[in-house]
Structure formats: structure tokens, C-alpha cells
Design a protein around this motif. Structure first.
Motif, short mmCIF file in Angstrom:
data_model
loop_
_atom_site.label_atom_id
_atom_site.label_comp_id
_atom_site.label_asym_id
_atom_site.label_seq_id
_atom_site.Cartn_x
_atom_site.Cartn_y
_atom_site.Cartn_z
N PHE A 14 -78.31 14.46 39.23
CA PHE A 14 -79.03 15.06 40.34
C PHE A 14 -78.43 16.41 40.72
N ILE A 16 -78.52 18.54 43.98
CA ILE A 16 -78.86 18.36 45.39
C ILE A 16 -78.61 19.68 46.12
N TYR A 44 -82.87 15.54 37.78
CA TYR A 44 -83.70 15.61 38.98
C TYR A 44 -83.13 16.63 39.96
N VAL A 46 -83.14 17.70 44.05
CA VAL A 46 -83.37 17.27 45.42
C VAL A 46 -83.24 18.48 46.32
N GLU A 86 -79.86 10.73 50.29
CA GLU A 86 -80.02 9.48 49.57
C GLU A 86 -81.49 9.10 49.41
N MET A 89 -83.03 11.34 46.78
CA MET A 89 -82.64 10.92 45.44
C MET A 89 -83.46 9.71 45.01
N GLN A 92 -86.98 10.89 44.01
CA GLN A 92 -87.08 11.55 42.70
C GLN A 92 -87.05 10.52 41.56
N ARG A 159 -74.98 4.05 43.17
CA ARG A 159 -74.98 5.02 44.26
C ARG A 159 -74.26 4.44 45.47
#
Length: 286
Positions: A14, A16, A44, A46, A86, A89, A92, A159
Motif C-alpha cells: 500500500f 498511503i 494499492y 490510499v 485502515e 486500505m 482498496q 494488519r
């Protein structure tokens, strides 16, 4: 995006980003023991951003964005920055993942075999997974179980563990030295705090496991359990999957194999001690 953090969590990575420094600083601290994506390339993106420029300064409000968005999502207060990250995430992965069948489930592993637990919000699956991780199990994840359609293996996605209300105190007492995120009071799900998985969960997150038992827990009832037949399990898991339809035939085949090959039990429990005893008894009977 002004502020960025990149992180690898199991097979997903990710990027972010945020208009504000505080959420990224908190995320970076909580995920400091996780590796960065290889070559910095992420699966991904975010975004935590202000829908209007003035919202960065006056009554700051976080809008969730990224590769996939929900247009009707309600902005969140800046002090809930970790929760916003969170949730973004989750969004996504839920909308974009096509390599694995996603199940909204917690997962733990012992001796190369995985225990999966899925149920409605409040069923206690996150708390049970976190407690089992203090009793010799490896935490594989508390939000999604990732099932490989080709092999049937469950892949870890450890996570931060989302704990709500009384569960926060339960875990703080069970693991006095654990690392927690900030206490987020009066969220739509009540008081919430994120628990950082232990070092074993992070170090071994690239190791898959063979699903061996599926549990459907339900909190607040007298102790009971019953076998869940494959047909019922199939229906339940289609409802628990965010990408079953998008995967098409591969998703159908993966789910058929899971309910055909993995025994399933529905368990009711009045407290965590009773649930942990049920889990150990059912696991020992495999």
C-alpha cells in the motif's frame, strides 16, 4: 499527496498518502516493523484528503480515496486518522483484489494449518484471534483471509487488529507489553483501538497455511456448537466475500473446495474463556 508511507502486508502493498502529517506519522509508527514494498512499487494507493481546501484547516475532515472510492462515504474527523487509513486500505483490497478469494474473516495458524473465523460484526472473531496469538498460534489476520484459488492455501494479511469496547481492556490485560494505537472514542463502532500484531506474525507473514477448520462464532449466548453443512457454509461464505462475484468461476471453484474439504462449526459462547476452550477442543478433535 503531501505526506506518504509505503508498507507491505502479506502479499499486498500500500501507498498511503494524506493531506495532513498526523495520520501518516501515526500509521508509520504503528507499521514501523513491517517491510517496505519491493522497489517501492505498490499494489494499492490510499488517499486521505480534504474534499475542500478549507477543510484542511477549519474543522478538518478526512475523505477516503485511492484507486477505488465510495462516493457516498462520510468524511471522518482528523483525530480518527488511523481508523480512516485502515478503512481505506480495506476498501482498496475489497474492491480491487483479483488474485485471491477474499473472506471477511480472522485467521490464525498452528503447525502449518489455518483456523478461519467469520461472522457478523460483534461476533468476537478479532478478539479471539488476538487471544489465540498469545497461546501459541500465529496471527494471520483479523480482517481478511486470502484464499489462493489455485492451491486452496490461506495467505496471511496481518494488519493492525481492530479492537472495540471491552475487547481493548481484555487484550491490554492479556498482553501488558503490546503496542496499541490511540484510543478512538465514540466512533460509529464504539470505542476503538488498534493492536499491533506480534513479531512472529510480521516475520512470517509470507508463509501460507492450509485451512483446516472454519468457525462461525457468536458472542453472548450459552456455550453450544453444531456442525455447519457444506451448503449452509457456501451461502454464508458468499456473503462474507467481497470479491466472490468478481472472480467468477475461479471464485466459485475456490469456495466449493473450501466448504467441501474444511470442516465447519458454529459456536456460541458467553465469554472469551469459554470460546477459547471450545476452539481448542474442536481443534484437538480434527
Amino acid at each position: 499527496m503531501r505526506h506518504l508511507h509505503r508498507v507491505q502486508i502479506g502479499p499486498a502493498s500500500f501507498r498511503i498518502g494524506s493531506d495532513w502529517r498526523e495520520p501518516i506519522a501515526q500509521v508509520a509508527d504503528l507499521y514501523r516493523d513491517y517491510p517496505a514494498p519491493i522497489d517501492g512499487v505498490c499494489d494499492y494507493t490510499v488517499r486521505l484528503f480534504a474534499a475542500r481546501p478549507w477543510r484542511r484547516f477549519v474543522r478538518p475532515a478526512i475523505t477516503l480515496g485511492g484507486d477505488f472510492t465510495l462516493p457516498d462515504a462520510v468524511p471522518m474527523p482528523l483525530e480518527w486518522g488511523v481508523l480512516a487509513a485502515e478503512m481505506a486500505m480495506n476498501l482498496q483490497l475489497a474492491l480491487g483484489e483479483r488474485r485471491y478469494l477474499l473472506l471477511h474473516a480472522s485467521a490464525v495458524e498452528r503447525d502449518g494449518r489455518a483456523l478461519l473465523m467469520t461472522g457478523l460484526s460483534g461476533a468476537g472473531k478479532s478478539t479471539l484471534a488476538a487471544l489465540l496469538a498469545t497461546r501459541g498460534w500465529r496471527l494471520m489476520g483479523d480482517e481478511f483471509a486470502l484464499i489462493d484459488p489455485a492451491t486452496g492455501l490461506a495467505h496471511a494479511f496481518p494488519r493492525l487488529v481492530s479492537l472495540k469496547n471491552e475487547s481493548v481492556g481484555v487484550m491490554a490485560r492479556a498482553v501488558p507489553g503490546a503496542r496499541f494505537g490511540p484510543l478512538l472514542a465514540e466512533t460509529p463502532k464504539g470505542d476503538l483501538r488498534h493492536l499491533v500484531p506480534d513479531a512472529t506474525a510480521i516475520a512470517r507473514m509470507a508463509e501460507p497455511a492450509r485451512p483446516a477448520l472454519m468457525l462461525y462464532p457468536r458472542f453472548g449466548f450459552d456455550t453450544a456448537d453444531r456442525e455447519v453443512p457444506p451448503a449452509e457454509g457456501f451461502v454464508r461464505l458468499t456473503q462474507a466475500s467481497t470479491n466472490y462475484t468478481a472472480l467468477g468461476e475461479a471464485g466459485f471453484d475456490a469456495l466449493v473446495r473450501l466448504v467441501r474439504d474444511v470442516p465447519a462449526q458454529a459456536i456460541d459462547y458467553p465469554d472469551t474463556d469459554a470460546a477459547l476452550a471450545q476452539v481448542e477442543r474442536l481443534w484437538a478433535a480434527l
